[in-house]
Design a protein around this motif. Structure first.
Motif, PDB file in Angstrom:
ATOM      1  N   GLN A   1     -49.663  76.664  68.118  1.00 40.22           N
ATOM      2  CA  GLN A   1     -50.576  76.993  69.339  1.00 40.22           C
ATOM      3  C   GLN A   1     -49.451  77.978  69.935  1.00 40.22           C
ATOM      4  O   GLN A   1     -48.326  77.345  70.310  1.00 40.22           O
ATOM      5  N   THR A   2     -49.823  78.953  70.627  1.00 39.82           N
ATOM      6  CA  THR A   2     -49.155  79.814  71.302  1.00 39.82           C
ATOM      7  C   THR A   2     -49.898  80.689  72.258  1.00 39.82           C
ATOM      8  O   THR A   2     -51.054  80.369  72.096  1.00 39.82           O
ATOM      9  N   ASN A   3     -49.256  81.769  73.072  1.00 45.09           N
ATOM     10  CA  ASN A   3     -50.213  82.557  73.821  1.00 45.09           C
ATOM     11  C   ASN A   3     -50.334  83.985  73.041  1.00 45.09           C
ATOM     12  O   ASN A   3     -49.102  84.391  72.570  1.00 45.09           O
TER      13      ASN A   3
ATOM     14  N   GLY B   1     -54.695  81.575  74.919  1.00 44.18           N
ATOM     15  CA  GLY B   1     -54.276  80.414  74.280  1.00 44.18           C
ATOM     16  C   GLY B   1     -55.002  80.794  72.810  1.00 44.18           C
ATOM     17  O   GLY B   1     -56.038  80.820  72.671  1.00 44.18           O
ATOM     18  N   VAL B   2     -53.973  80.526  71.761  1.00 47.19           N
ATOM     19  CA  VAL B   2     -54.673  80.812  70.354  1.00 47.19           C
ATOM     20  C   VAL B   2     -54.001  79.808  69.657  1.00 47.19           C
ATOM     21  O   VAL B   2     -52.839  79.285  69.651  1.00 47.19           O
TER      22      VAL B   2
ATOM     23  N   ALA C   1     -49.103  75.879  76.520  1.00 42.89           N
ATOM     24  CA  ALA C   1     -49.748  76.805  75.552  1.00 42.89           C
ATOM     25  C   ALA C   1     -49.269  76.452  74.312  1.00 42.89           C
ATOM     26  O   ALA C   1     -49.675  77.060  73.219  1.00 42.89           O
ATOM     27  N   GLY C   2     -48.625  75.140  74.055  1.00 48.20           N
ATOM     28  CA  GLY C   2     -48.184  74.850  72.921  1.00 48.20           C
ATOM     29  C   GLY C   2     -48.935  73.396  72.444  1.00 48.20           C
ATOM     30  O   GLY C   2     -49.989  73.294  72.404  1.00 48.20           O
ATOM     31  N   CYS C   3     -48.053  72.304  72.407  1.00 47.32           N
ATOM     32  CA  CYS C   3     -48.479  70.863  71.991  1.00 47.32           C
ATOM     33  C   CYS C   3     -49.204  70.300  73.230  1.00 47.32           C
ATOM     34  O   CYS C   3     -49.840  69.026  73.006  1.00 47.32           O
ATOM     35  N   ARG C   4     -49.132  70.771  74.397  1.00 40.07           N
ATOM     36  CA  ARG C   4     -49.529  70.238  75.664  1.00 40.07           C
ATOM     37  C   ARG C   4     -48.974  69.008  75.874  1.00 40.07           C
ATOM     38  O   ARG C   4     -49.445  68.085  76.781  1.00 40.07           O
TER      39      ARG C   4
ATOM     40  N   PHE D   1     -44.555  77.539  78.676  1.00 44.50           N
ATOM     41  CA  PHE D   1     -44.482  76.205  79.738  1.00 44.50           C
ATOM     42  C   PHE D   1     -44.673  76.539  80.997  1.00 44.50           C
ATOM     43  O   PHE D   1     -44.484  77.643  81.554  1.00 44.50           O
ATOM     44  N   GLN D   2     -45.037  75.251  81.687  1.00 42.66           N
ATOM     45  CA  GLN D   2     -45.034  75.396  82.941  1.00 42.66           C
ATOM     46  C   GLN D   2     -44.060  74.455  83.661  1.00 42.66           C
ATOM     47  O   GLN D   2     -44.019  73.221  83.119  1.00 42.66           O
ATOM     48  N   TYR D   3     -43.567  74.812  84.705  1.00 43.52           N
ATOM     49  CA  TYR D   3     -42.398  73.940  85.397  1.00 43.52           C
ATOM     50  C   TYR D   3     -43.386  72.960  86.109  1.00 43.52           C
ATOM     51  O   TYR D   3     -44.171  73.168  86.934  1.00 43.52           O
TER      52      TYR D   3
END
Ligand SMILES: [Zn+2]
Lengths: 97, 197
Positions: free
Chosen positions: B148-150, B155-156, A59-62, A17-19
């Motif tokens: 999806q993860t790192n 990112g993968v 890095a996940g579902c955006r 995540f990003q804050y």
């Protein structure tokens, strides 16, 4: 290190995540004066305690999600989507921290 | 107009494989396979049409679970978005998907943009544990799991393709070389073989 509950992906590591700052800031009306816009863009509270904030699950579902986090203890009380009306524990009638 | 030479970050894959084809004595713990032109198409639904798209293509829309048909596999990315992978050409897959979903959404061909790394062999899960923060224990996830993860700060898109286990990792082409270095370096402790997918 936090573990953040993404409403879509489930519990994920903070590193995904990003804050993205205070989630309670509202954009002023277009005809608001310069001082109001200045405060909207730059001025933020720096609370000790509960804070409703944006986190981007980059890095996940955006998706952007809301997180109620205690800036002092790093405890996370709740998470939700952008439309969620999340309340801080000390506004639910609990004890103030 | 100027002619541009296209350069792929793993354009010298043949040479790379010649240099790194295997590591360690005896049976390898990890079998790695690489596909530079991964046949994948990203599928987006228009606002409010998520369920229509899922229905038209018989896709699973909930997170973490791939849906497979004879011709393709769809990995949910976020609400109303999927990565669709296939053995056929990405161009043909993109055209077929667009024809089926009509104006409910749109597709974007990702064949040149992703590289697929397949991780198999008896130490596949141990190798994943060196870089993946998700719990991939067999008591938690099995074939069809996707997320999806790192991994190694790259990112993968992860897809478990069998219970053996084996995993397909879709990585942005621009990060593929860096990811290859991490992967071959980390796999060395298990012994590995690498080939093309
Ligand atoms: Zn997420």
């Amino acid at each position: 290190m936090h573990q953040i509950d993404c409403p879509w992906c489930g519990t994920r590591d903070e590193a995904e995540f990003q804050y993205q700052g205070d989630a309670t800031v509202q954009r002023p009306k277009p005809d608001a004066d310069e001082e109001t816009f200045f405060r909207y863009v730059y001025a933020r509270e720096n609370p000790k305690g509960w804070h409703v904030e944006w986190w981007h699950h980059v890095a996940g579902c955006r998706q952007w999600i809301k997180v109620v986090r205690n800036t002092l203890t790093h405890e996370i009380d709740s998470t939700g989507g952008p439309q969620s009306k999340l309340t801080k524990p000390d506004e639910k009638g609990g004890t103030k921290s | 107009m100027a002619e541009f030479e296209t350069v792929h970050p793993l354009g010298d894959l043949d040479q790379l494989l010649a240099d790194h084809a295997h590591h360690g004595e005896g049976a390898p713990g990890v079998q790695l396979s690489i596909r530079t032109q991964a046949a994948c198409v990203q599928l987006f639904s228009r606002k409010g049409r998520h369920e229509d798209v899922a229905k038209a293509l018989k896709l699973n829309a909930s997170p973490g679970v791939a849906s497979a048909s004879k011709s393709h596999t769809a990995l949910p990315l976020s609400p109303g978005q999927w990565m669709v992978t296939s053995n056929q050409s990405a161009d043909r897959l993109a055209a077929k998907l667009q024809a089926k979903i009509k104006d409910m959404g749109y597709v974007s061909q990702q064949g040149d943009a992703r590289v697929c790394f397949r991780i198999a062999g008896p130490s596949a899960r141990d190798l994943m544990a060196r870089g993946c923060r998700l719990d991939l224990d067999e008591s938690r996830v099995g074939t069809g799991f996707c997320a999806q993860t790192n991994m190694a700060q790259v990112g993968v898109l992860l897809h478990q393709i069998s219970d053996e286990p084996a995993y397909d990792l879709y990585v942005y082409a621009g990060f593929a070389r860096s990811f290859f270095h991490w992967l071959s370096h980390t796999a060395a402790q298990f012994g590995y073989r690498i080939d093309k997918l």
